[in-house]
Design a protein around this motif. Structure first.
Motif, PDB file in Angstrom:
ATOM      1  N   GLN A 128      -1.859   2.016  -9.949  1.00  0.00           N
ATOM      2  CA  GLN A 128      -1.361   3.229  -9.315  1.00  0.00           C
ATOM      3  C   GLN A 128      -0.132   3.699 -10.077  1.00  0.00           C
ATOM      4  O   GLN A 128       0.727   2.900 -10.435  1.00  0.00           O
ATOM      5  N   ARG A 135       4.461  -1.119   3.342  1.00  0.00           N
ATOM      6  CA  ARG A 135       4.540   0.220   2.749  1.00  0.00           C
ATOM      7  C   ARG A 135       5.271   0.152   1.416  1.00  0.00           C
ATOM      8  O   ARG A 135       6.290  -0.520   1.286  1.00  0.00           O
ATOM      9  N   ALA A 136       4.733   0.860   0.420  1.00  0.00           N
ATOM     10  CA  ALA A 136       5.331   0.870  -0.921  1.00  0.00           C
ATOM     11  C   ALA A 136       6.536   1.800  -0.940  1.00  0.00           C
ATOM     12  O   ALA A 136       6.475   2.941  -1.403  1.00  0.00           O
ATOM     13  N   GLU A 137       7.634   1.304  -0.403  1.00  0.00           N
ATOM     14  CA  GLU A 137       8.870   2.069  -0.379  1.00  0.00           C
ATOM     15  C   GLU A 137      10.039   1.102  -0.363  1.00  0.00           C
ATOM     16  O   GLU A 137       9.841  -0.116  -0.408  1.00  0.00           O
ATOM     17  N   TYR A 168       0.833  -1.198   0.000  1.00  0.00           N
ATOM     18  CA  TYR A 168       0.000   0.000   0.000  1.00  0.00           C
ATOM     19  C   TYR A 168       0.869   1.250   0.000  1.00  0.00           C
ATOM     20  O   TYR A 168       2.020   1.237   0.459  1.00  0.00           O
ATOM     21  N   ARG A 169       0.322   2.308  -0.546  1.00  0.00           N
ATOM     22  CA  ARG A 169       0.991   3.601  -0.526  1.00  0.00           C
ATOM     23  C   ARG A 169       0.501   4.360   0.703  1.00  0.00           C
ATOM     24  O   ARG A 169      -0.690   4.673   0.801  1.00  0.00           O
ATOM     25  N   PRO A 223       3.412   4.768 -10.560  1.00  0.00           N
ATOM     26  CA  PRO A 223       4.605   4.628  -9.719  1.00  0.00           C
ATOM     27  C   PRO A 223       5.459   5.889  -9.738  1.00  0.00           C
ATOM     28  O   PRO A 223       5.201   6.827 -10.511  1.00  0.00           O
ATOM     29  N   LYS A 224       6.468   5.882  -8.916  1.00  0.00           N
ATOM     30  CA  LYS A 224       7.421   6.980  -8.928  1.00  0.00           C
ATOM     31  C   LYS A 224       8.278   6.906 -10.184  1.00  0.00           C
ATOM     32  O   LYS A 224       8.456   5.841 -10.774  1.00  0.00           O
TER      33      LYS A 224
END
Length: 308
Positions: free
Chosen positions: A196, A171-173, A141-142, A198-199
């Motif tokens: 979603q 966490r999406a990191e 999840y973000r 993404p970065k």
């Protein structure tokens, strides 16, 4: 203080969630009308997305679809508060049809790991609860920008029925990818929202409703390197009565190209599969999300939501 505020938010959400379904739907319709009247962010983004994804709609059709999207989005927001704060066993009674669930059972039994790609279509929080009742899983999840919001989210997604040993929220990191690889390598199940944005650096551009959209390469990388089975899943609304809404749960096999070693091929297959699901009922897809913010380098295109 963060936990105290999260508990307070949970109490308010639980109080609202105890209202009869007919009241919640009426409140959702009122919220949608307010969005339209104020031309709120949700209204502007949905309108812009319709212009991008469905350029062939007549003006009258676009107005009708816009109203339907906002109504469904607002209803879902209130519906989700109830799902988050009521016993999961009661929520699962809202699933009146199930299709393809044997695919999930077979994939789990195969022991190679399972990636459940859950697009923003229908009610993905009800899908999470169904999955948690079926198997232990990790959900990527973000995190919200607010620490209170994250504490609230962690609380509601683990409440009443999905115990901590069955649902792991990741966490999406940075460290997330390693955790997902480890879980899949052990034959576990992970849930990912594949649509979603993404970065920068974590995706590739591929068509989505005919428009280039920056798309995560994570699903393809996980599938290609672990051999895990990729399945699409969603909970789609099939009726709305005064008593309670009803849902059909769907599980479908992903196209093999999602695991292609060429990331451009993989993300193109991913977007095509999500688009196929979203076209089932456009009003149930999350068109209030700014899906096309990033534009391809050298294209000369500007952020289509710059004024939204």
């Amino acid at each position: 203080m963060t936990e105290l505020l999260a508990r307070l938010l949970f109490f308010c959400a639980a109080a609202l969630g105890r209202l009869p379904w007919s009241w919640l739907m009426a409140l959702g319709d009122g919220l949608a009308a307010l969005w339209r009247r104020l031309d709120a962010r949700e209204s502007r983004v949905a309108r812009r997305n319709l212009e991008l994804a469905y350029p062939g709609l007549l003006a009258g059709e676009r107005v009708q679809w816009h109203r339907a999207i906002l109504r469904t989005t607002a209803r879902q927001a209130l519906e989700t508060l109830r799902l988050w704060t009521r016993p999961h066993r009661d929520n699962l009674q809202l699933i009146r049809e199930s299709h393809g669930t044997g695919l999930l059972d077979a994939a789990i039994a195969a022991g190679r790991g399972v990636i459940v790609a859950a697009p923003h279509h229908g009610n993905w929080e009800l899908l999470n609860q169904w999955l948690a009742a079926r198997t232990p899983l990790a959900i990527l999840y973000r995190p919200p920008e607010s620490a209170v919001g994250e504490a609230f989210l962690n609380r509601v997604r683990a409440a009443s029925g999905a115990s901590a040993d069955r649902v792991t929220q990741i966490r999406a990191e940075g460290p997330a990818v390693r955790q997902l690889f480890k879980r899949l390598g052990a034959g576990g199940v992970v849930g990912i929202l594949p649509d979603q944005q993404p970065k920068a650096g974590d995706g590739e551009f591929a068509p989505f409703f005919g428009v280039e959209a920056f798309t995560m390469t994570l699903v393809g990388r996980l599938a290609q390197r672990t051999g895990a089975t990729v399945l699409f899943a969603w909970c789609e609304r099939i009726d709305t009565h005064a008593g309670a809404p009803g849902f059909a749960l769907h599980v479908d096999a992903a196209p093999a190209a999602i695991a292609d070693p060429d990331p451009k091929v993989a993300v193109a297959a991913l977007n095509q599969a999500v688009e196929h699901i979203a076209r089932r009922d456009p009003a149930q897809y999350q068109w209030t999300y700014k899906r096309y913010t990033l534009r391809p380098d050298g294209s000369g295109e500007r952020n289509p939501y710059a004024s939204s």
